[in-house]
Design a protein around this motif. Structure first.
Motif, PDB file in Angstrom:
ATOM      1  N   TRP A 166       0.922  -1.211   0.090  1.00  0.00           N
ATOM      2  CA  TRP A 166      -0.133  -0.190  -0.142  1.00  0.00           C
ATOM      3  C   TRP A 166       0.899   1.323   0.056  1.00  0.00           C
ATOM      4  CZ3 TRP A 166      -4.117   1.693  -1.861  1.00  0.00           C
ATOM      5  CH2 TRP A 166      -4.798   2.927  -1.249  1.00  0.00           C
ATOM      6  N   SER A 167       1.914   1.182   0.831  1.00  0.00           N
ATOM      7  CA  SER A 167       2.920   2.386   0.831  1.00  0.00           C
ATOM      8  C   SER A 167       3.254   2.775  -0.491  1.00  0.00           C
ATOM      9  CB  SER A 167       3.768   2.214   1.904  1.00  0.00           C
ATOM     10  OG  SER A 167       3.439   2.020   3.149  1.00  0.00           O
ATOM     11  N   ASP A 168       3.657   1.800  -1.356  1.00  0.00           N
ATOM     12  CA  ASP A 168       4.343   1.865  -2.773  1.00  0.00           C
ATOM     13  C   ASP A 168       3.144   2.625  -3.509  1.00  0.00           C
ATOM     14  OD1 ASP A 168       6.537   0.783  -1.976  1.00  0.00           O
ATOM     15  OD2 ASP A 168       6.116  -1.302  -2.792  1.00  0.00           O
ATOM     16  N   TYR A 169       1.754   1.830  -3.299  1.00  0.00           N
ATOM     17  CA  TYR A 169       0.691   2.663  -4.066  1.00  0.00           C
ATOM     18  C   TYR A 169       0.389   3.923  -3.776  1.00  0.00           C
ATOM     19  CZ  TYR A 169      -0.091  -2.522  -5.162  1.00  0.00           C
ATOM     20  OH  TYR A 169      -0.013  -3.781  -5.884  1.00  0.00           O
ATOM     21  N   ARG A 170       0.785   4.269  -2.465  1.00  0.00           N
ATOM     22  CA  ARG A 170       0.188   5.453  -2.192  1.00  0.00           C
ATOM     23  C   ARG A 170       1.226   6.471  -2.858  1.00  0.00           C
ATOM     24  NH1 ARG A 170      -3.703   8.377  -0.220  1.00  0.00           N
ATOM     25  NH2 ARG A 170      -2.900   9.145   1.718  1.00  0.00           N
ATOM     26  N   ARG A 171       2.461   5.952  -3.098  1.00  0.00           N
ATOM     27  CA  ARG A 171       3.765   7.013  -3.536  1.00  0.00           C
ATOM     28  C   ARG A 171       3.240   7.006  -5.363  1.00  0.00           C
ATOM     29  NH1 ARG A 171       6.794   5.015   0.459  1.00  0.00           N
ATOM     30  NH2 ARG A 171       7.472   3.171  -0.641  1.00  0.00           N
ATOM     31  N   HIS A 172       2.828   5.812  -5.658  1.00  0.00           N
ATOM     32  CA  HIS A 172       2.882   5.639  -6.979  1.00  0.00           C
ATOM     33  C   HIS A 172       1.506   4.892  -7.450  1.00  0.00           C
ATOM     34  CE1 HIS A 172       4.237   5.388 -11.261  1.00  0.00           C
ATOM     35  NE2 HIS A 172       4.040   4.270 -11.174  1.00  0.00           N
ATOM     36  N   PRO A 173       0.389   5.724  -7.625  1.00  0.00           N
ATOM     37  CA  PRO A 173      -0.809   5.128  -7.578  1.00  0.00           C
ATOM     38  C   PRO A 173      -1.128   4.464  -8.970  1.00  0.00           C
ATOM     39  CG  PRO A 173      -0.951   7.666  -6.950  1.00  0.00           C
ATOM     40  CD  PRO A 173       0.480   7.453  -7.212  1.00  0.00           C
ATOM     41  N   PRO A 174      -0.367   4.608 -10.018  1.00  0.00           N
ATOM     42  CA  PRO A 174      -0.648   3.808 -11.327  1.00  0.00           C
ATOM     43  C   PRO A 174      -0.208   2.319 -11.245  1.00  0.00           C
ATOM     44  CG  PRO A 174       0.486   6.160 -11.852  1.00  0.00           C
ATOM     45  CD  PRO A 174       0.487   5.947 -10.506  1.00  0.00           C
ATOM     46  N   ALA A 175       0.752   1.860 -10.267  1.00  0.00           N
ATOM     47  CA  ALA A 175       0.964   0.962  -9.915  1.00  0.00           C
ATOM     48  C   ALA A 175      -0.280   0.268  -9.326  1.00  0.00           C
ATOM     49  CB  ALA A 175       2.229   0.901  -8.862  1.00  0.00           C
ATOM     50  N   TRP A 176      -0.829   0.877  -8.331  1.00  0.00           N
ATOM     51  CA  TRP A 176      -1.819   0.282  -7.665  1.00  0.00           C
ATOM     52  C   TRP A 176      -2.965  -0.179  -8.944  1.00  0.00           C
ATOM     53  CZ3 TRP A 176      -7.253   1.833  -7.886  1.00  0.00           C
ATOM     54  CH2 TRP A 176      -8.201   1.151  -6.941  1.00  0.00           C
ATOM     55  N   GLN A 177      -3.003   0.988  -9.879  1.00  0.00           N
ATOM     56  CA  GLN A 177      -4.244   0.816 -10.761  1.00  0.00           C
ATOM     57  C   GLN A 177      -3.826  -0.338 -11.391  1.00  0.00           C
ATOM     58  OE1 GLN A 177      -4.637   4.362 -12.738  1.00  0.00           O
ATOM     59  NE2 GLN A 177      -6.278   3.646 -14.264  1.00  0.00           N
ATOM     60  N   ARG A 178      -2.565  -0.684 -12.066  1.00  0.00           N
ATOM     61  CA  ARG A 178      -2.049  -1.782 -12.629  1.00  0.00           C
ATOM     62  C   ARG A 178      -2.434  -3.054 -12.011  1.00  0.00           C
ATOM     63  NH1 ARG A 178       3.000  -0.541 -12.678  1.00  0.00           N
ATOM     64  NH2 ARG A 178       3.421  -2.290 -11.250  1.00  0.00           N
ATOM     65  N   ASP A 179      -1.991  -3.068 -10.990  1.00  0.00           N
ATOM     66  CA  ASP A 179      -2.020  -4.568 -10.101  1.00  0.00           C
ATOM     67  C   ASP A 179      -3.447  -4.779 -10.070  1.00  0.00           C
ATOM     68  OD1 ASP A 179       0.727  -4.450  -9.914  1.00  0.00           O
ATOM     69  OD2 ASP A 179       0.929  -4.027  -7.932  1.00  0.00           O
ATOM     70  N   ALA A 180      -4.341  -3.672  -9.651  1.00  0.00           N
ATOM     71  CA  ALA A 180      -5.629  -3.997  -9.348  1.00  0.00           C
ATOM     72  C   ALA A 180      -6.571  -4.430 -10.606  1.00  0.00           C
ATOM     73  CB  ALA A 180      -6.450  -2.753  -9.035  1.00  0.00           C
ATOM     74  N   ASP A 181      -6.128  -4.063 -11.650  1.00  0.00           N
ATOM     75  CA  ASP A 181      -6.699  -4.273 -12.968  1.00  0.00           C
ATOM     76  C   ASP A 181      -6.007  -5.562 -13.321  1.00  0.00           C
ATOM     77  OD1 ASP A 181      -7.784  -1.965 -13.373  1.00  0.00           O
ATOM     78  OD2 ASP A 181      -6.418  -1.119 -14.769  1.00  0.00           O
ATOM     79  N   ALA A 182      -4.709  -6.096 -13.143  1.00  0.00           N
ATOM     80  CA  ALA A 182      -4.512  -7.450 -13.370  1.00  0.00           C
ATOM     81  C   ALA A 182      -5.193  -8.354 -12.358  1.00  0.00           C
ATOM     82  CB  ALA A 182      -2.899  -7.625 -13.096  1.00  0.00           C
ATOM     83  N   LEU A 183      -5.589  -8.089 -11.127  1.00  0.00           N
ATOM     84  CA  LEU A 183      -6.198  -8.913 -10.301  1.00  0.00           C
ATOM     85  C   LEU A 183      -7.479  -9.108 -10.481  1.00  0.00           C
ATOM     86  CD1 LEU A 183      -5.521  -9.025  -6.413  1.00  0.00           C
ATOM     87  CD2 LEU A 183      -7.725  -9.274  -7.500  1.00  0.00           C
ATOM     88  N   LEU A 184      -8.048  -8.109 -11.250  1.00  0.00           N
ATOM     89  CA  LEU A 184      -9.548  -8.203 -11.662  1.00  0.00           C
ATOM     90  C   LEU A 184      -9.510  -9.052 -12.812  1.00  0.00           C
ATOM     91  CD1 LEU A 184     -10.574  -4.238 -11.148  1.00  0.00           C
ATOM     92  CD2 LEU A 184     -11.666  -6.403  -9.959  1.00  0.00           C
TER      93      LEU A 184
END
Ligand SMILES: Nc1nc2c(ncn2[C@@H]2O[C@H](COP(=O)(O)OP(=O)(O)OP(=O)(O)O)[C@@H](O)[C@H]2O)c(=O)[nH]1
Length: 614
Positions: free
Chosen positions: A77-95
């Motif tokens: 989560w800390s990485d995602y907070r710093r780099h939201p596109p990573a969160w977006q990418r990982d979330a899409d991959a998981l979905l």
């Protein structure tokens, strides 16, 4: 009066017994069948239970696999907070991997949805602020306090439909100190989650429902579900939540109808019926056997009784035969007659042997012509019938003709006897020839004078009476000569008494010399007196006979001392009468006696005639 004790009918009793047995066996068979069915149902329910529990474990494993991926995102989560596109990418991959996830979203600490993927389909949730009464708030509180992910119960999504929220508390690194930063939430569509969890699992044959505390999450029921039977159930632990229960209702696919109970039931009923039928047949056979034994015993006793009777009969027969054999040795002819119809029931050996026949010959002859054997038999049989009717015994004098034609006198004693309603005549015949001869001899002796052999006085009296009656009927005369030896006392005195006897015998012969017609009778009347009856002779004929007698005596020349002839002489009194009712026979004797007296008086050695009796 007491009623007779009731003895149940064996057939009815046995039928009831067999029916009761059949009923018991049927009940027993049904009980076994029911137990087998229950056991089978129980076993199948156990199998279903095991299957449901296995299914629950597999669901848990699949859920954990998906939530592990979400948790890995939370840990970054800390990485995602710093780099939201990573969160977006990982979330899409998981979905992309888990299509049962409606959305992955970040809910900040003020319960506002800040980030959400994918946007499409989740537009109503963008920047959605949880109200204070949102049902997930308690779970969020628990997750924040425990620091552990929490799965909510189902709730109504703002996007529409029911969903489950898997909520992981987020912490942001703030200068070495983790700072609470809201929640990473994965929204599962309930039905899609269950479909994905159940995918590739062999569940098509199951009637399943998944429920949480708020109601049914998933339901897939087959048409052949048995709602009357209790469902198998298993707790499903999704994450740390144990609010889910998986139910599986029995249906036709899970309730495998084993043929064993049915086979057992049919086989048991058939076996019971066969057993009862066999028992019934055995009882029937037993009853028949008992009846046969009873009949056998009755027959045995009857045979024994008949043997006894037969023994008695044989004994009686042998005794009878003994008696009959004994009768064969009898000199008497024994025979038994049945007169109606005429039949010779029995005759002993003497009957036929004494007549010179065989038994068969005599029977045949008596059957054809009884008169040839017993002269006058037909008339005699009539007499016997009359005697039988009167029931009297009698003795008959009959004659039987031998084979050679000789007549044999028989004295037959006949006694009637009734046996079994039939009249018999028991006859004993005896050849009485000798007896008749003896009787005749005796009769003769009673009529004959012992010295001279002439008829005696008694015979004379009888003959006089008989001839008197006979000649009275025939109207013929009866002549009589009364003869007396002259001076016989002197003769005895002179020559002795024995010589006197000889002289009397000589005179007797002389008297008989000229008296020979039928019916004539010369009798010694008494002492030296003789009486001669001359039936049918008139006085002249009597005189003629008297003269002949005189001549005969004279011719004998029996010496006597009496002068002048110095020979024995006789005097004769002659009488003749026509017998009638007015005079008794004795009158003839008196007349002859009177005539004799006259001859003596006239000088002896002569005849004198008495006056004729009128
Ligand atoms: N030897 C013998 N004598 C007999 C028998 N019966 C009678 N006399 C005898 O005959 C005799 C008869 O005698 P009398 O009656 O007196 O008669 P009689 O002497 O013949 O004389 P007359 O008749 O008158 O001529 C007797 O003396 C008798 O005893 C006899 O059976 N045998």
């Amino acid at each position: 009066m007491d009623a007779l004790p009731h003895k149940p009918q064996p057939r009815l009793f046995h039928a009831i017994l067999v029916m009761v047995l059949l009923l018991c066996l049927a009940i027993g068979t049904l009980s076994v069948w029911r137990t087998l069915v229950q056991n089978e149902t129980h076993r199948q329910q156990e199998l279903l239970q095991q299957e449901v529990e296995g299914l629950a474990r597999q669901m848990e494993t699949r859920f954990d696999y998906q939530t592990d991926a979400i948790q890995r995102m939370a840990r970054r989560w800390s990485d995602y907070r710093r780099h939201p596109p990573a969160w977006q990418r990982d979330a899409d991959a998981l979905l992309e991997d888990f299509d049962n996830i409606q959305a992955i979203e970040w809910l900040d600490a003020s319960h506002c949805i800040r980030w959400i993927r994918p946007l499409q389909g989740n537009e109503p949730a963008v920047e959605f602020q949880y109200p204070d009464d949102h049902p997930n708030l308690p779970y969020l509180q628990i997750a924040r306090e425990s620091g552990q992910p929490v799965l909510s119960n189902q709730f109504e999504l703002v996007q529409g439909g029911a969903g489950l929220a898997y909520q992981i508390p987020l912490y942001r690194d703030a200068g070495g100190n983790p700072q609470f930063d809201g929640y990473l939430i994965a929204i599962f569509r309930a039905e899609a989650l269950l479909h994905s969890l159940l995918a590739e699992l062999p569940t098509a044959h199951l009637s399943l429902t998944l429920e949480d505390r708020r109601g049914t999450l998933f339901q897939r029921l087959r048409a052949d579900t048995h709602y009357s039977l209790p469902p198998a159930q298993a707790r499903v632990h999704l994450g740390d939540s144990d609010n889910f229960t998986l139910y599986s209702y029995p249906n036709a696919a899970t309730l495998h109808n084993s043929p064993i109970p049915t086979i057992t039931l049919i086989g048991g009923l058939l076996a019971s019926a066969l057993l009862c039928h066999a028992l019934w047949l055995a009882l029937l056979a037993t009853r028949r056997l008992e009846a046969l034994q009873l009949t056998n015993r009755t027959l045995q006793s009857e045979i024994a009784r008949r043997q006894q009777v037969e023994q008695v009969l044989q004994s009686s027969q042998s005794r009878l035969q003994l008696v009959l054999d004994m009768t064969d040795y009898s000199y008497d002819a024994l025979f038994i007659l049945n007169l109606d119809p005429f039949e010779i029931v029995y005759m002993n050996r003497t009957c036929w042997a004494s007549l010179g026949y065989s038994a068969e010959q005599l029977r045949n002859l008596l059957g054809i012509c009884p008169d040839d054997v017993v002269p006058g038999a037909q008339d005699w049989l009539e007499t016997l019938r009359e005697q039988s009717r009167k029931g009297e015994s009698a003795i008959y004098q009959r004659h039987a003709r031998t084979r050679t034609g000789k007549l044999v006198p028989l004295e037959i004693s006949v006694r009637p006897m009734k046996r079994l309603g039939i009249d018999y005549l028991v006859c004993v015949g005896r050849n009485n020839h000798q007896q008749l001869e003896a009787t005749a001899q005796l009769e003769r002796l009673t009529q004959i004078d012992g010295l001279t052999g002439l008829f005696n006085r008694r015979s004379f009296d009888a003959a006089l009476a008989a001839e008197w009656r006979r000649l009275q009927r025939q109207q013929l005369p009866l002549g009589m000569l009364m003869v007396d030896v002259d001076h016989f006392k002197l003769y005895n005195d002179t020559y002795g008494h024995l010589a006197g006897d000889d002289a009397l015998r000589s005179v007797s012969r002389a008297l008989q010399q000229h008296v020979g017609r039928e019916g004539d009778r010369v009798c010694r009347y008494g002492g030296e007196e003789f009486a001669i009856l001359l039936p049918g002779a008139d006085i002249a004929q009597c005189r003629k006979v008297a003269d002949l007698i005189h001549a005969e005596v004279r011719q004998m020349k029996i010496p006597h001392v009496v002068e002048p002839e110095r020979r024995l002489s006789i005097s004769i009194g002659i009488a003749c009468a026509l017998p009638g009712c007015e005079h008794p026979p004795e009158s003839l004797v008196q007349a002859a006696d009177q005539a004799l007296y006259e001859a003596k008086k006239a000088g002896r050695n002569r005849s004198a005639c008495a006056e004729l009796v009128s």
